[in-house]
Design a protein around this motif. Structure first.
Motif, PDB file in Angstrom:
ATOM      1  N   GLU A 238      -5.811   6.772  -7.781  1.00  0.00           N
ATOM      2  CA  GLU A 238      -5.131   8.045  -7.533  1.00  0.00           C
ATOM      3  C   GLU A 238      -6.000   8.957  -6.663  1.00  0.00           C
ATOM      4  O   GLU A 238      -5.511   9.611  -5.739  1.00  0.00           O
ATOM      5  CB  GLU A 238      -4.821   8.735  -8.865  1.00  0.00           C
ATOM      6  CG  GLU A 238      -4.106  10.071  -8.735  1.00  0.00           C
ATOM      7  CD  GLU A 238      -4.008  10.825 -10.048  1.00  0.00           C
ATOM      8  OE1 GLU A 238      -3.670  12.020 -10.013  1.00  0.00           O
ATOM      9  OE2 GLU A 238      -4.294  10.217 -11.115  1.00  0.00           O
ATOM     10  N   LYS A 241      -5.922   8.137  -2.965  1.00  0.00           N
ATOM     11  CA  LYS A 241      -4.653   8.423  -2.296  1.00  0.00           C
ATOM     12  C   LYS A 241      -4.617   9.861  -1.783  1.00  0.00           C
ATOM     13  O   LYS A 241      -3.733  10.228  -1.007  1.00  0.00           O
ATOM     14  CB  LYS A 241      -3.486   8.167  -3.257  1.00  0.00           C
ATOM     15  CG  LYS A 241      -3.230   6.683  -3.497  1.00  0.00           C
ATOM     16  CD  LYS A 241      -2.071   6.452  -4.452  1.00  0.00           C
ATOM     17  CE  LYS A 241      -1.821   4.957  -4.650  1.00  0.00           C
ATOM     18  NZ  LYS A 241      -0.741   4.698  -5.633  1.00  0.00           N
ATOM     19  N   ASP A 242      -5.590  10.665  -2.234  1.00  0.00           N
ATOM     20  CA  ASP A 242      -5.747  12.040  -1.755  1.00  0.00           C
ATOM     21  C   ASP A 242      -6.623  12.001  -0.503  1.00  0.00           C
ATOM     22  O   ASP A 242      -7.775  11.561  -0.552  1.00  0.00           O
ATOM     23  CB  ASP A 242      -6.402  12.885  -2.855  1.00  0.00           C
ATOM     24  CG  ASP A 242      -6.470  14.364  -2.511  1.00  0.00           C
ATOM     25  OD1 ASP A 242      -6.711  14.698  -1.334  1.00  0.00           O
ATOM     26  OD2 ASP A 242      -6.311  15.189  -3.431  1.00  0.00           O
ATOM     27  N   LYS A 246     -10.629  10.686   0.092  1.00  0.00           N
ATOM     28  CA  LYS A 246     -10.971   9.540   0.945  1.00  0.00           C
ATOM     29  C   LYS A 246     -11.864   9.976   2.108  1.00  0.00           C
ATOM     30  O   LYS A 246     -12.831   9.281   2.462  1.00  0.00           O
ATOM     31  CB  LYS A 246      -9.716   8.856   1.466  1.00  0.00           C
ATOM     32  CG  LYS A 246     -10.011   7.533   2.163  1.00  0.00           C
ATOM     33  CD  LYS A 246      -8.771   6.693   2.334  1.00  0.00           C
ATOM     34  CE  LYS A 246      -9.098   5.345   2.948  1.00  0.00           C
ATOM     35  NZ  LYS A 246      -7.908   4.486   3.068  1.00  0.00           N
ATOM     36  N   GLU A 283      -9.745   0.760  -3.796  1.00  0.00           N
ATOM     37  CA  GLU A 283      -8.295   0.985  -3.718  1.00  0.00           C
ATOM     38  C   GLU A 283      -7.481  -0.195  -4.250  1.00  0.00           C
ATOM     39  O   GLU A 283      -6.256  -0.210  -4.099  1.00  0.00           O
ATOM     40  CB  GLU A 283      -7.909   1.236  -2.256  1.00  0.00           C
ATOM     41  CG  GLU A 283      -8.472   2.530  -1.674  1.00  0.00           C
ATOM     42  CD  GLU A 283      -8.138   2.702  -0.200  1.00  0.00           C
ATOM     43  OE1 GLU A 283      -7.762   3.815   0.185  1.00  0.00           O
ATOM     44  OE2 GLU A 283      -8.263   1.717   0.556  1.00  0.00           O
TER      45      GLU A 283
END
Length: 381
Positions: A238, A241-242, A246, A283
């Motif tokens: 999670e 995904k921001d 990243k 990931e």
């Protein structure tokens, strides 16, 4: 069939070290205080590993048994006396607690006239783990036994890398692991160089590979956790995904690359490719890794020779940028988990002492300029 004594029957011990040893047709005696796990190993003499990838294939690890070292230390000593290799995956802080057993095992080898060289590999997330263990073992050896150990027992350092997330299963032996694994052993301290494991990489000088792993995987993983926690993520998947998380991880790895190239002359493109693989591992959609697990023990992770402060110190020495690492440290100081003892302790220190004093105490830094930079980074978060 060769025999291994492995200290630590946890997920990494079973899911990584046990897997490699078994693939090399090595029988494994797991040493642990977890009575349920030890009993199951002795009942079934096998267990299953699931690989976290498409199809989720299973691997069966056979020829395993267990010894409860709290209840049956003499059995551990007996196993060491006839073993071909000794390995550990118990955590750096626990190594001193097994030192006496290993020392007694060495003395038992000497008493039995077993002059077959053997290597002891501490497969821990630390620099110089095997040599650290050896210093602890020495405390329990007589002069004669120490001379024996110097001749026949090697403690080559190792670097290990495989993500094994926190997990619970009805079957206490079942474990899920990521597909990637890397185990590097230094040859210069091996006493039995003829016994090499397939799937293990052997290098004369291990330090560059240890630092590549610790500064890349450990620093990157922790950055994803602390940055993710700051932005409210509950899992590493999670968090990544921001875009903000990243980008922070990529920026930190960029600074790590500049250090590794300057210090060890690694090939830049090879490191770029390595870091892309690392992020893809974080990931992995088949692995649910909690932010709280990766972020636990923040005080330890802020240590002088740990994954953030050490690269910052060395980047500063070389007049290279470390601004993104400073920002990650600010996220660490901001991290608050009421279920983590060190997180609670850190927040209590911040609430009761001046920030520069806490930074100095926790990091071990004496460089006032660097302490000030960290303080500014925390205050500007």
């Amino acid at each position: 069939m060769k025999n291994a004594v492995h200290f630590g029957a946890g997920n990494i011990g079973r899911g990584f070290i046990g897997d490699i040893l078994s693939k090399n047709n090595v029988a494994i005696t797991f040493v642990d205080v977890n009575e349920r796990v030890i009993d199951e190993l002795n009942k079934r003499h096998s267990y299953e590993i699931e690989v976290a990838e498409e199809g989720q294939p299973h691997i069966v690890v056979k020829n395993v048994s267990g010894v409860n070292n709290a209840k049956n230390p003499d059995e551990v000593i007996k196993a060491i006396a006839s073993a071909d290799i000794i390995t550990t995956a118990i955590g750096p802080n626990i190594l001193p607690f097994i030192a006496e057993l290993i020392a007694k095992g060495i003395e038992a080898r000497k008493a039995a006239g077993n002059n077959t060289p053997i290597d002891v590999l501490a497969c821990e997330n630390m620099i110089g783990g095997s040599q650290y263990l050896y210093q602890e073992v020495k405390k329990y050896l007589s002069a004669d036994s120490l001379a024996f150990a110097e001749q026949y027992v090697g403690f080559p350092n190792a670097a290990v890398d495989r993500i094994v997330p926190a997990q619970t299963h009805e079957d206490p032996l079942f474990v899920v692991v990521e597909p990637f694994n890397e185990w590097v052993v230094e040859t210069s301290r091996m006493k039995n160089p003829t016994f090499k494991l397939t799937g293990v990489h052997y290098e004369k000088d291990l330090e560059p590979f240890i630092e590549r792993k610790l500064f890349s995987v450990n620093s990157g993983h922790a950055t994803s956790a602390y940055t993710g926690a700051f932005y409210g993520a509950k899992t590493i998947l999670e968090a990544l995904k921001d875009d903000r998380v990243k980008a922070q991880v990529e920026a930190v790895l960029g600074e790590i690359r500049s250090l590794l190239i300057a210090k060890w002359n690694f090939d830049e493109q090879a490191l770029i490719d390595y870091h892309k693989i690392i992020i893809s591992r974080f990931e992995n959609p088949f692995i649910v890794d909690d932010v709280n697990r990766v972020a636990r023990t923040p005080i330890r992770k802020l240590g002088y020779d740990e994954r953030f402060i050490r690269p910052i110190r060395e980047l500063k020495e070389r007049q290279l940028s470390y601004q993104n690492l400073l920002k990650t440290i600010a996220f660490v100081f901001n991290y608050n988990d009421s279920n983590d003892e060190q997180s609670v302790q850190l927040q209590e220190l911040l609430a009761t002492k001046p920030l520069p004093e806490v930074v100095a105490d926790v990091t071990g830094l004496t460089d006032q300029d660097l302490i000030s930079e960290i303080v500014d980074s925390i205050e500007n978060l």
